[in-house]
Each structure stands twice: as structure tokens, then as C-alpha cells.
Scaffold this motif. Structure first.
Motif, PDB file in Angstrom:
ATOM      1  N   GLN A   7       0.816  -1.197   0.000  1.00 30.57           N
ATOM      2  CA  GLN A   7       0.000   0.000   0.000  1.00 30.57           C
ATOM      3  C   GLN A   7       0.857   1.257   0.000  1.00 30.57           C
ATOM      4  N   LYS A  10       1.995   1.796  -3.501  1.00 29.93           N
ATOM      5  CA  LYS A  10       0.907   1.855  -4.477  1.00 29.93           C
ATOM      6  C   LYS A  10       0.898   3.156  -5.269  1.00 29.93           C
ATOM      7  N   LEU A  13       3.817   3.321  -7.682  1.00 24.97           N
ATOM      8  CA  LEU A  13       3.630   2.433  -8.823  1.00 24.97           C
ATOM      9  C   LEU A  13       2.661   3.034  -9.842  1.00 24.97           C
ATOM     10  N   ILE A  14       1.583   3.617  -9.332  1.00 27.06           N
ATOM     11  CA  ILE A  14       0.618   4.254 -10.230  1.00 27.06           C
ATOM     12  C   ILE A  14       1.282   5.399 -10.994  1.00 27.06           C
ATOM     13  N   TYR A  17       3.629   4.116 -13.691  1.00 26.13           N
ATOM     14  CA  TYR A  17       2.902   3.593 -14.846  1.00 26.13           C
ATOM     15  C   TYR A  17       2.367   4.733 -15.713  1.00 26.13           C
ATOM     16  N   TYR A  36      -1.531  -3.722 -13.500  1.00 24.32           N
ATOM     17  CA  TYR A  36      -0.125  -3.394 -13.268  1.00 24.32           C
ATOM     18  C   TYR A  36       0.227  -3.517 -11.790  1.00 24.32           C
ATOM     19  N   LEU A  37      -0.667  -3.046 -10.937  1.00 23.05           N
ATOM     20  CA  LEU A  37      -0.430  -3.151  -9.498  1.00 23.05           C
ATOM     21  C   LEU A  37      -0.373  -4.611  -9.074  1.00 23.05           C
ATOM     22  N   ASN A  40       2.778  -6.309  -9.722  1.00 24.42           N
ATOM     23  CA  ASN A  40       3.832  -5.879  -8.805  1.00 24.42           C
ATOM     24  C   ASN A  40       3.502  -6.201  -7.348  1.00 24.42           C
ATOM     25  N   VAL A  42       0.609  -5.875  -5.612  1.00 27.05           N
ATOM     26  CA  VAL A  42      -0.280  -4.988  -4.859  1.00 27.05           C
ATOM     27  C   VAL A  42      -1.720  -5.222  -5.317  1.00 27.05           C
ATOM     28  N   VAL A  49      -8.228   2.853  -6.754  1.00 26.04           N
ATOM     29  CA  VAL A  49      -7.348   3.484  -7.741  1.00 26.04           C
ATOM     30  C   VAL A  49      -7.859   4.881  -8.067  1.00 26.04           C
TER      31      VAL A  49
END
Length: 325
Positions: A7, A10, A13-14, A17, A36-37, A40, A42, A49
Motif C-alpha cells: 500500500q 501503491k 507504482l501508479i 505507470y 499493473y499493481l 507488482n 499490490v 485506484v
């Protein structure tokens, strides 16, 4: 990955991307973000999101939404616009100073500043006539060392070389180190030059940075003369080749005004006379200066001092003799 750690990662990562995959022409769906999460480690739902995108938007990231069935989200503004990145790529590729290896590495980093889709537009080649890339890999770092020395008011030490037919380095002074008090760095004719004075000398000189080896900042103090004018120094030289300094009066036809102003700046005084004008300049007389005059095809002629006019005529006669033999 533990849930708490996932988390925490998160939002990053967003953002990663969106930076890599999205732009105005390539929005991404929340479903793609969820996938995608998950890839990885998550777990996330679309609702969460959406909330994360709102958080990013609230912290200054330009999250743009396109409604509709084929819509999605994308990162609107970035640190560099695509047009700006194209200019930077062109400058890197056109530079003689930067080696091909370093050029490729820099361009790869510039590509990372936009989406992978737009990065394809940066993979282009700029051709600049007569500009072979430097072979001196260390020159890239020499510039940084010289800037450091100038800022710290310290002397720089280096070895200076030429290349022979076998493309091997031949060191001047038998490989002995130069000790130079740096005044400034000059960019001229697609090359960097260090302008300064040797520690035991009195004359201001310049050195091509890509011909310098082992540049290091010493602890010896250095000082820039208060009356040193970088613009005036560079303006006297043609392609930074050395020669005899002189104050030269040039007789010019009217059509040469643009050429003179482009080369010497708009502050020079153009004294009008019938059919054109004269201009008096401080220059370093060298074969490159003669070549510049000859290329103008009679639009500009040296008038004074007399020895400059005589040497120019001798230069032209020498060219004619070479063509006829």
C-alpha cells in the motif's frame, strides 16, 4: 510483498505507470492500472485506484481524465514538453564534443522523461555536416571538473595531446602536466575551450577540452583578472585558432552588414561611406581569419594596418598558385 508495504508503494507504482505508459494520445484505463499493481504484488480495486488518482491530483500532478467507453487517464503536463525534449536530443546528437556512447546514454535518459510512445519520436538522427564525434570519453567529465575549479577558485591540472595518423594520443611537453588558472569555459564551433593562464605564465590562452587528459582540481589558488572580458576574448578569434593580435579596419560593401553583425554582434560601429561602410575590430590574424574573408568573395577586404592587407593578398596568391600547379 506485505500488504502494508504494498500500500505504501501503491501511489509510486501508479505514478510510474502513468509516466511510462500514458500521454494525451494514449490514456490508460483503471483496469490497466489494477493489472499493473497486481503484477507488482499490490492488490487493488478500481474504486481505490480512483481515490489514489485524486490524491496525486491534489498533490500537483496533472492527472487528466477522458470520459467515455474508450476513455481513461493520462499524465498531462511533465517537466519537459515533447518539443523541448526534441530540441535537447538534437543538441546532443549535433555536438562534436560528446562521444557517441555518451550521446546514446544521454538520449536514453531524455527518453525516460516522457511516455514510451512519445519516446519513439526522440529516436531520430540529426546530421550535421563535417562534425565528427569526439573520441575522448573523459571530456564529458572534464567540463564538470573545470566548472568546479572555477567556482572554487582553484587551478586545474591536465595533460594535453594531439592525435597522429594512427589515432593515437601524442602528449605535448613529453606528457608533462599543465597547471592552469581557469578563467572560463567557452563553447565555440561545437567545441568546449578552457580559457585561462598557466600558473607560471603571463599570457591568456585557451585549450580544447576534448584534447585534455586527466583533468583534476588542485588545491592551488587561482584568480580571474578583474579586467578579463570573455566576450572580447572570444570575439578576436576565428574557430579559436591562435595568431597575431591586431586592430584591423575592414572595408565592406553594404551587402556585408548582416554578416558582420552576425559574427561580431550588434554593438560594433559601422562607419558609413559611399557604397558601404568600414568597421574596426580587434581580431587574431590567422589562416582561419583569411579563410573567413576569402569566403565572403570580396564583400569584405582588410584595409589597415598595411601588413594585414599584404598578408591577406599573399594568402590569396598562394591559393591561386596551388590551384594552377
Amino acid at each position: 510483498m506485505a500488504r502494508s508495504e504494498g500500500q505504501k508503494a501503491k501511489l509510486l507504482l501508479i505514478l510510474d505507470y502513468l509516466r511510462a505508459e500514458s500521454d494525451e494520445e494514449h490514456p490508460v484505463t483503471t483496469g490497466a492500472l489494477v493489472d499493473y499493481l497486481a503484477a507488482n504484488g499490490v492488490r487493488a480495486e478500481r474504486k481505490s485506484v480512483y481515490a489514489d488518482l485524486t490524491v496525486l491530483s491534489g498533490h500537483g500532478y496533472d492527472i487528466q481524465r477522458i470520459p467515455g467507453r474508450n476513455g481513461g487517464v493520462y499524465l498531462g503536463s511533465r517537466d519537459f514538453e515533447l518539443a523541448e525534449l526534441k530540441l535537447l536530443v538534437d543538441a546532443v546528437q549535433a555536438s562534436r564534443f560528446i562521444t557517441k556512447k555518451k550521446s546514446d546514454a544521454l538520449i536514453s535518459k531524455l527518453e525516460a522523461l516522457t511516455s514510451r510512445h512519445q519516446a519513439k519520436q526522440l529516436q531520430r538522427q540529426v546530421f550535421v555536416g563535417g562534425r565528427a564525434k569526439s573520441m575522448n570519453e573523459s571530456a564529458y567529465y572534464s567540463v564538470d571538473a573545470i566548472h568546479t575549479a572555477i567556482t572554487r577558485h582553484r587551478t586545474v591540472s591536465f595533460r594535453y595531446f594531439d592525435l597522429n595518423r594512427q589515432k593515437e594520443k601524442v602528449y605535448r611537453r613529453g606528457g608533462a602536466e599543465y597547471q592552469v588558472q581557469p578563467y572560463c569555459l567557452v563553447w565555440d564551433n561545437a567545441q568546449y575551450y578552457l580559457v585561462g593562464r598557466e600558473a607560471d605564465g603571463e599570457e591568456t590562452r585557451h585549450y580544447r577540452v576534448d584534447k585534455m587528459d586527466g583533468v583534476r582540481v588542485t588545491e592551488q589558488p587561482a584568480q580571474i583578472p578583474k579586467n578579463f572580458d570573455p566576450g572580447a576574448y572570444v570575439g578576436r578569434y576565428f574557430s579559436m585558432f591562435s595568431g597575431r593580435a591586431a586592430r584591423v579596419r575592414l572595408g565592406c560593401q553594404e551587402a556585408a552588414a548582416g554578416v558582420i553583425l552576425d559574427r561580431f554582434g550588434r554593438d560594433v560601429m559601422l562607419a558609413p561611406r559611399e557604397g558601404g561602410f568600414t568597421v574596426t575590430l580587434d581580431v587574431v590574424v590567422s589562416p582561419q581569419f583569411w579563410g573567413w574573408l576569402a569566403a565572403l568573395g570580396g564583400l569584405v577586404k582588410p584595409e589597415a594596418p598595411e601588413w594585414v592587407a599584404e598578408e591577406y593578398h599573399a594568402y590569396l596568391r598562394g591559393l591561386l598558385e596551388e590551384q594552377t600547379t
